[in-house]
Design an enzyme around this catalytic site. Sequence first.
Site, PDB file in Angstrom:
ATOM      1  N   CYS A  45      20.684  -5.203   8.038  1.00 36.35           N
ATOM      2  CA  CYS A  45      19.630  -4.566   7.252  1.00 36.35           C
ATOM      3  C   CYS A  45      19.872  -4.703   5.754  1.00 36.35           C
ATOM      4  CB  CYS A  45      19.508  -3.081   7.630  1.00 36.35           C
ATOM      5  SG  CYS A  45      18.220  -2.219   6.705  1.00 36.35           S
ATOM      6  N   CYS A  50      16.217  -6.159   6.431  1.00 38.99           N
ATOM      7  CA  CYS A  50      15.051  -5.442   5.919  1.00 38.99           C
ATOM      8  C   CYS A  50      15.089  -5.166   4.422  1.00 38.99           C
ATOM      9  CB  CYS A  50      14.836  -4.157   6.706  1.00 38.99           C
ATOM     10  SG  CYS A  50      16.329  -3.261   7.151  1.00 38.99           S
ATOM     11  N   LYS A  53      14.522  -8.522   2.509  1.00 38.57           N
ATOM     12  CA  LYS A  53      13.180  -8.958   2.911  1.00 38.57           C
ATOM     13  C   LYS A  53      12.112  -8.159   2.178  1.00 38.57           C
ATOM     14  CE  LYS A  53      11.386  -6.945   6.256  1.00 38.57           C
ATOM     15  NZ  LYS A  53      11.236  -6.347   7.604  1.00 38.57           N
ATOM     16  N   TYR A 184       7.542 -10.126  14.146  1.00 41.04           N
ATOM     17  CA  TYR A 184       7.393  -9.543  12.811  1.00 41.04           C
ATOM     18  C   TYR A 184       8.144 -10.340  11.743  1.00 41.04           C
ATOM     19  CZ  TYR A 184      12.023  -7.325  13.084  1.00 41.04           C
ATOM     20  OH  TYR A 184      13.378  -7.093  13.170  1.00 41.04           O
ATOM     21  N   GLU A 188       6.117 -11.870   8.611  1.00 40.87           N
ATOM     22  CA  GLU A 188       6.443 -11.388   7.273  1.00 40.87           C
ATOM     23  C   GLU A 188       6.815 -12.523   6.338  1.00 40.87           C
ATOM     24  OE1 GLU A 188       8.062  -6.911   8.406  1.00 40.87           O
ATOM     25  OE2 GLU A 188       9.466  -8.597   8.382  1.00 40.87           O
ATOM     26  N   HIS A 442      -9.034  13.517  -0.637  1.00 33.90           N
ATOM     27  CA  HIS A 442     -10.000  12.544  -1.155  1.00 33.90           C
ATOM     28  C   HIS A 442      -9.800  12.328  -2.647  1.00 33.90           C
ATOM     29  CE1 HIS A 442     -13.793  10.351  -1.248  1.00 33.90           C
ATOM     30  NE2 HIS A 442     -14.096  11.025  -2.343  1.00 33.90           N
ATOM     31  N   GLU A 447      -7.130   9.580   4.313  1.00 33.30           N
ATOM     32  CA  GLU A 447      -8.039  10.636   4.767  1.00 33.30           C
ATOM     33  C   GLU A 447      -8.818  10.215   6.009  1.00 33.30           C
ATOM     34  OE1 GLU A 447     -11.626  11.476   2.352  1.00 33.30           O
ATOM     35  OE2 GLU A 447     -10.994   9.774   1.107  1.00 33.30           O
TER      36      GLU A 447
END
Length: 461
Positions: A45, A50, A53, A184, A188, A442, A447
Amino acid sequence: MSARAYDYDLFVIGGGSGGVRAGRIAALTGAKVALAEEYRMGGTCVIRGCVPKKFMVYASDYGKHIAKSEGYGWSVDGASYDHGKFMTRMHAEIDRLSAIYDRNLRNAGVEIISERAEFVDAHTLRLKTSGRTVTAEKILIATGGRPWLPSPEELPGVQHVITSNEVFEMEAVPKRLVVAGGGYIAVEFAHVFAGLGAEVTLVYRGETVLRGFDDDVRLAVHEGLKEAGVRVVTTCTFERIEKGEGGLTITLSSGHEIETDTILMAVGRQANTEGLGCEKAGVALNENGNVIVDDFSRTNIENIWAVGDVTGRMGLTPVAIREGHAFADTEFGGKPWKMDHSYVPTAVFSRPEVGTVGLSEAEARRQHGEIDIYKTNFRPMKNALNGDTSRTFMKLVVRASDQRMLGVHVVGEDAAEMIQTAAIAVKMGATKQDFDQTCALHPSSAEELVTMRTKWQPEAI
């Protein structure tokens, strides 16, 4: 504990996220702990996964942000990208993070051994560089995983490819890049290099990328690749790779050829158990080389445990960390607990980004029968002025019998940030009515998660 019978109360093999957490927590209870890491502290990682990346994702985004800023009145001329400058800064940050892992372990009292450790028997390990042997009452395997590659017999010319390990060492952005895979990692990096200006082709053996994700999410990401300028070639595999003066030539199973400069193979990962000596300790592996464990991460050998990617359970850094923490608390802290692998949020840093927690529609129907589906697809407010035509997709999967939220899926900007918060509610067993009764914030994209009211009905054939 039996410190007099063994050199250590706990010996951890591997300095990734899971092993580091387990070793540190165990040491803080007063246990005598050693951790062996043959490369750099931090594991996949931090060093080649990750973290770097995500930095590359950020780097690839800035060019698009600069272009889109004109819609909001900005004028930016002469902008350019320097890959060498970016890589220098990125690796400096990785070095800093790795040093923090190292420092935290030492501060907790863990002895760090910068060597590869291999089993001699269930309580004994040999340190490969020094040849020294050590013993431990309890041993934790946390060696992680690595990219899988076919053999030269399976794919002639495979020696010319790079993997997700080497991609972080590239000195320049290739003019042409072919990415093999549809998971993934492949998705990516296809987006990353397209955003950095490369001509990218993605070759995938299936029909739609991201197998295992919700079908609507897969379709949205697949279309997003095309919108990003990635050429997507499906239902094909590599037959052979040949190197010539003009670059690399890939022959596909369809008979077509692709000319490129660089090939990134992202076709799967495998557990780092080869050469570890698990057979000498009697540790059972499955057919894929993963260490077989129970819910408490215990192997078939009573004094040996395994956590993280090496078990093949769920290849996510936060999962490895929690598994390691649970092991240390249970075995050394007097607080037994186990990692719950249900409703774990995850993200794919594609463009558009994916954030998801819980079950896909197909899996929910298989497990629970009748379900209700809610969907929305809209152009985010941010894109009203900048010319960006990309949209955000959201989907709620609800059990019909009691309206429990089984799955939340978001594809769009900041999807990962949204899903982390939504995962708390889903994990707690929130219902659709709980979402409905939550006041919307909002204006925001998030939302929409609490304003969907109409059940989705499939179109009549």
